[in-house]
Design a protein around this motif. Structure first.
Motif, PDB file in Angstrom:
ATOM      1  N   ARG A 138      47.162 122.109 113.847  1.00 25.11           N
ATOM      2  CA  ARG A 138      46.546 122.285 115.192  1.00 25.11           C
ATOM      3  C   ARG A 138      46.822 123.353 116.125  1.00 25.11           C
ATOM      4  NH1 ARG A 138      46.708 115.693 115.612  1.00 25.11           N
ATOM      5  NH2 ARG A 138      45.178 115.291 113.845  1.00 25.11           N
ATOM      6  N   ALA A 139      48.008 124.241 115.765  1.00 24.24           N
ATOM      7  CA  ALA A 139      48.547 125.153 116.775  1.00 24.24           C
ATOM      8  C   ALA A 139      47.685 126.241 116.317  1.00 24.24           C
ATOM      9  CB  ALA A 139      49.866 125.351 116.313  1.00 24.24           C
ATOM     10  N   LEU A 140      47.382 126.922 117.651  1.00 22.57           N
ATOM     11  CA  LEU A 140      46.617 128.317 117.738  1.00 22.57           C
ATOM     12  C   LEU A 140      47.936 129.126 118.192  1.00 22.57           C
ATOM     13  CD1 LEU A 140      44.179 130.040 117.633  1.00 22.57           C
ATOM     14  CD2 LEU A 140      43.549 129.224 119.912  1.00 22.57           C
ATOM     15  N   ILE A 141      47.986 130.383 117.547  1.00 30.90           N
ATOM     16  CA  ILE A 141      49.105 131.053 117.885  1.00 30.90           C
ATOM     17  C   ILE A 141      48.352 132.607 118.127  1.00 30.90           C
ATOM     18  CG2 ILE A 141      51.097 132.313 117.030  1.00 30.90           C
ATOM     19  CD1 ILE A 141      51.527 130.075 115.053  1.00 30.90           C
ATOM     20  N   HIS A 142      48.529 133.114 119.244  1.00 28.42           N
ATOM     21  CA  HIS A 142      48.037 134.659 119.583  1.00 28.42           C
ATOM     22  C   HIS A 142      49.076 135.654 118.859  1.00 28.42           C
ATOM     23  CE1 HIS A 142      47.763 138.312 122.249  1.00 28.42           C
ATOM     24  NE2 HIS A 142      46.260 137.933 121.871  1.00 28.42           N
ATOM     25  N   LEU A 143      48.323 136.514 118.273  1.00 30.32           N
ATOM     26  CA  LEU A 143      49.346 137.756 117.492  1.00 30.32           C
ATOM     27  C   LEU A 143      49.203 138.926 118.485  1.00 30.32           C
ATOM     28  CD1 LEU A 143      48.170 137.127 114.071  1.00 30.32           C
ATOM     29  CD2 LEU A 143      50.330 136.331 114.911  1.00 30.32           C
ATOM     30  N   PRO A 144      50.301 139.583 118.624  1.00 34.45           N
ATOM     31  CA  PRO A 144      50.411 140.966 119.404  1.00 34.45           C
ATOM     32  C   PRO A 144      49.433 141.630 118.537  1.00 34.45           C
ATOM     33  CG  PRO A 144      52.289 140.639 118.337  1.00 34.45           C
ATOM     34  CD  PRO A 144      51.384 139.299 118.084  1.00 34.45           C
ATOM     35  N   ASN A 145      49.557 143.160 118.574  1.00 35.77           N
ATOM     36  CA  ASN A 145      48.719 144.182 118.124  1.00 35.77           C
ATOM     37  C   ASN A 145      48.893 143.950 116.621  1.00 35.77           C
ATOM     38  OD1 ASN A 145      48.006 145.028 120.604  1.00 35.77           O
ATOM     39  ND2 ASN A 145      49.380 146.699 120.701  1.00 35.77           N
ATOM     40  N   VAL A 146      47.463 144.196 115.962  1.00 33.61           N
ATOM     41  CA  VAL A 146      47.583 144.052 114.434  1.00 33.61           C
ATOM     42  C   VAL A 146      47.117 145.434 113.991  1.00 33.61           C
ATOM     43  CG1 VAL A 146      46.480 143.246 112.450  1.00 33.61           C
ATOM     44  CG2 VAL A 146      47.248 141.603 114.432  1.00 33.61           C
ATOM     45  N   THR A 147      47.871 146.176 112.846  1.00 34.27           N
ATOM     46  CA  THR A 147      47.296 147.282 112.572  1.00 34.27           C
ATOM     47  C   THR A 147      46.871 147.187 111.047  1.00 34.27           C
ATOM     48  OG1 THR A 147      49.080 148.572 113.739  1.00 34.27           O
ATOM     49  CG2 THR A 147      48.147 149.853 111.937  1.00 34.27           C
ATOM     50  N   PHE A 148      45.701 147.992 110.774  1.00 37.52           N
ATOM     51  CA  PHE A 148      45.318 148.083 109.404  1.00 37.52           C
ATOM     52  C   PHE A 148      45.570 149.464 108.774  1.00 37.52           C
ATOM     53  CE2 PHE A 148      42.898 144.762 111.302  1.00 37.52           C
ATOM     54  CZ  PHE A 148      42.130 144.194 110.226  1.00 37.52           C
ATOM     55  N   ASP A 149      46.378 149.574 107.760  1.00 39.41           N
ATOM     56  CA  ASP A 149      46.909 150.831 107.111  1.00 39.41           C
ATOM     57  C   ASP A 149      46.296 150.742 105.679  1.00 39.41           C
ATOM     58  OD1 ASP A 149      48.493 151.665 109.077  1.00 39.41           O
ATOM     59  OD2 ASP A 149      49.997 150.370 108.278  1.00 39.41           O
ATOM     60  N   TYR A 150      45.538 151.802 105.516  1.00 41.61           N
ATOM     61  CA  TYR A 150      44.843 152.302 104.306  1.00 41.61           C
ATOM     62  C   TYR A 150      44.426 153.617 103.954  1.00 41.61           C
ATOM     63  CZ  TYR A 150      40.575 152.174 106.641  1.00 41.61           C
ATOM     64  OH  TYR A 150      39.330 152.430 107.454  1.00 41.61           O
ATOM     65  N   ASP A 151      44.589 154.058 102.654  1.00 46.30           N
ATOM     66  CA  ASP A 151      44.198 155.589 102.339  1.00 46.30           C
ATOM     67  C   ASP A 151      42.709 155.829 102.296  1.00 46.30           C
ATOM     68  OD1 ASP A 151      46.638 156.688 102.419  1.00 46.30           O
ATOM     69  OD2 ASP A 151      47.049 156.103 100.536  1.00 46.30           O
ATOM     70  N   GLN A 152      42.042 154.633 101.498  1.00 40.46           N
ATOM     71  CA  GLN A 152      40.707 154.657 101.474  1.00 40.46           C
ATOM     72  C   GLN A 152      40.355 153.298 100.986  1.00 40.46           C
ATOM     73  OE1 GLN A 152      38.847 156.680  97.958  1.00 40.46           O
ATOM     74  NE2 GLN A 152      41.014 157.508  97.690  1.00 40.46           N
ATOM     75  N   PRO A 153      39.121 152.800 101.216  1.00 41.95           N
ATOM     76  CA  PRO A 153      38.969 151.244 100.781  1.00 41.95           C
ATOM     77  C   PRO A 153      39.182 150.857  99.430  1.00 41.95           C
ATOM     78  CG  PRO A 153      37.208 152.315 102.138  1.00 41.95           C
ATOM     79  CD  PRO A 153      38.044 153.459 101.752  1.00 41.95           C
ATOM     80  N   ALA A 154      39.063 151.647  98.439  1.00 45.25           N
ATOM     81  CA  ALA A 154      39.418 151.561  96.914  1.00 45.25           C
ATOM     82  C   ALA A 154      40.994 151.127  96.654  1.00 45.25           C
ATOM     83  CB  ALA A 154      38.696 152.361  96.126  1.00 45.25           C
ATOM     84  N   HIS A 155      41.844 151.374  97.681  1.00 39.61           N
ATOM     85  CA  HIS A 155      43.198 151.550  97.523  1.00 39.61           C
ATOM     86  C   HIS A 155      43.824 150.275  98.327  1.00 39.61           C
ATOM     87  CE1 HIS A 155      43.392 154.853  94.951  1.00 39.61           C
ATOM     88  NE2 HIS A 155      42.686 155.580  95.659  1.00 39.61           N
ATOM     89  N   ARG A 158      47.094 147.367 104.064  1.00 42.78           N
ATOM     90  CA  ARG A 158      48.216 146.716 104.411  1.00 42.78           C
ATOM     91  C   ARG A 158      47.676 146.371 105.911  1.00 42.78           C
ATOM     92  NH1 ARG A 158      53.573 148.325 107.301  1.00 42.78           N
ATOM     93  NH2 ARG A 158      54.790 146.606 107.612  1.00 42.78           N
ATOM     94  N   ILE A 159      47.839 144.990 106.292  1.00 42.33           N
ATOM     95  CA  ILE A 159      47.618 144.482 107.916  1.00 42.33           C
ATOM     96  C   ILE A 159      48.752 143.783 108.210  1.00 42.33           C
ATOM     97  CG2 ILE A 159      46.228 142.820 109.032  1.00 42.33           C
ATOM     98  CD1 ILE A 159      44.206 142.926 106.580  1.00 42.33           C
ATOM     99  N   HIS A 160      49.417 144.374 109.346  1.00 41.06           N
ATOM    100  CA  HIS A 160      50.719 143.937 109.993  1.00 41.06           C
ATOM    101  C   HIS A 160      50.618 143.722 111.503  1.00 41.06           C
ATOM    102  CE1 HIS A 160      52.087 148.185 110.801  1.00 41.06           C
ATOM    103  NE2 HIS A 160      51.196 148.462 109.780  1.00 41.06           N
TER     104      HIS A 160
END
Length: 170
Positions: A138-155, A158-160
């Motif tokens: 039941r807890a809703l937690i706000h996350l700070p900045n999230v970054t998507f790292d990838y070379d191209q969609p087929a590889h 990383r989401i952090h």
């Protein structure tokens, strides 16, 4: 597809019928998503896109779903104790050249907690993170900045998050 909101009973009913077509089997589903508003807080965010445009997102994750799905005459039960759903309503006047990366998941943990994650990285004139939230029961937690790292969609992707609470590799 028919979606019926039964707000008074805390449920959404989804019914769908797709006939056999071009060699694909017929699909039919009857599902009930339990959405008790006072038990699971929604994520509601409104933000300016520029001086004249805005956006709104309303999302709920990790809701129990039950019912059945039939594919080509084979019926599959969807048991509420093992099945999860998410609802996402986002609306806005986004610029013509807007793109974003978005990830959403909902699951039941090994220890029985209902978990959902909804994160995005909006790429426009500037990079924004507006819809980055985690639900644990039941807890809703706000996350700070999230970054998507990838070379191209087929590889690998990383989401952090900048605080380290989210660090996923796909």
């Amino acid at each position: 597809v028919t979606i019926t909101n039964r707000y008074e009973s805390g449920a959404r009913v989804l019914e769908g019928r797709f006939p056999e077509s071009h060699g694909s089997p017929a699909i039919q589903f009857d599902l009930r998503i339990v959405d008790e508003p006072l038990k699971k807080p929604p994520m509601v965010v409104s933000w300016p896109l520029n001086a004249l445009r805005s956006a709104l997102a309303h999302k709920v994750g990790a809701m129990a779903v039950e019912g059945s799905i039939s594919v080509g005459g084979q019926r599959y039960e969807v048991p509420a104790e093992h099945s999860m759903a998410a609802m996402d309503h986002t609306q806005g006047f986004f610029g013509t050249r807007t793109s974003w990366l978005w990830a959403s998941m909902t699951a039941l943990s090994d220890w029985g907690a209902h978990i959902a994650l909804d994160v995005d990285e909006l790429r426009n004139d500037q990079t924004l993170n507006r819809n980055c939230f985690l639900w644990i029961d039941r807890a809703l937690i706000h996350l700070p900045n999230v970054t998507f790292d990838y070379d191209q969609p087929a590889h690998d992707w990383r989401i952090h998050s900048s605080d380290g609470r989210v660090d996923l590799t796909f």
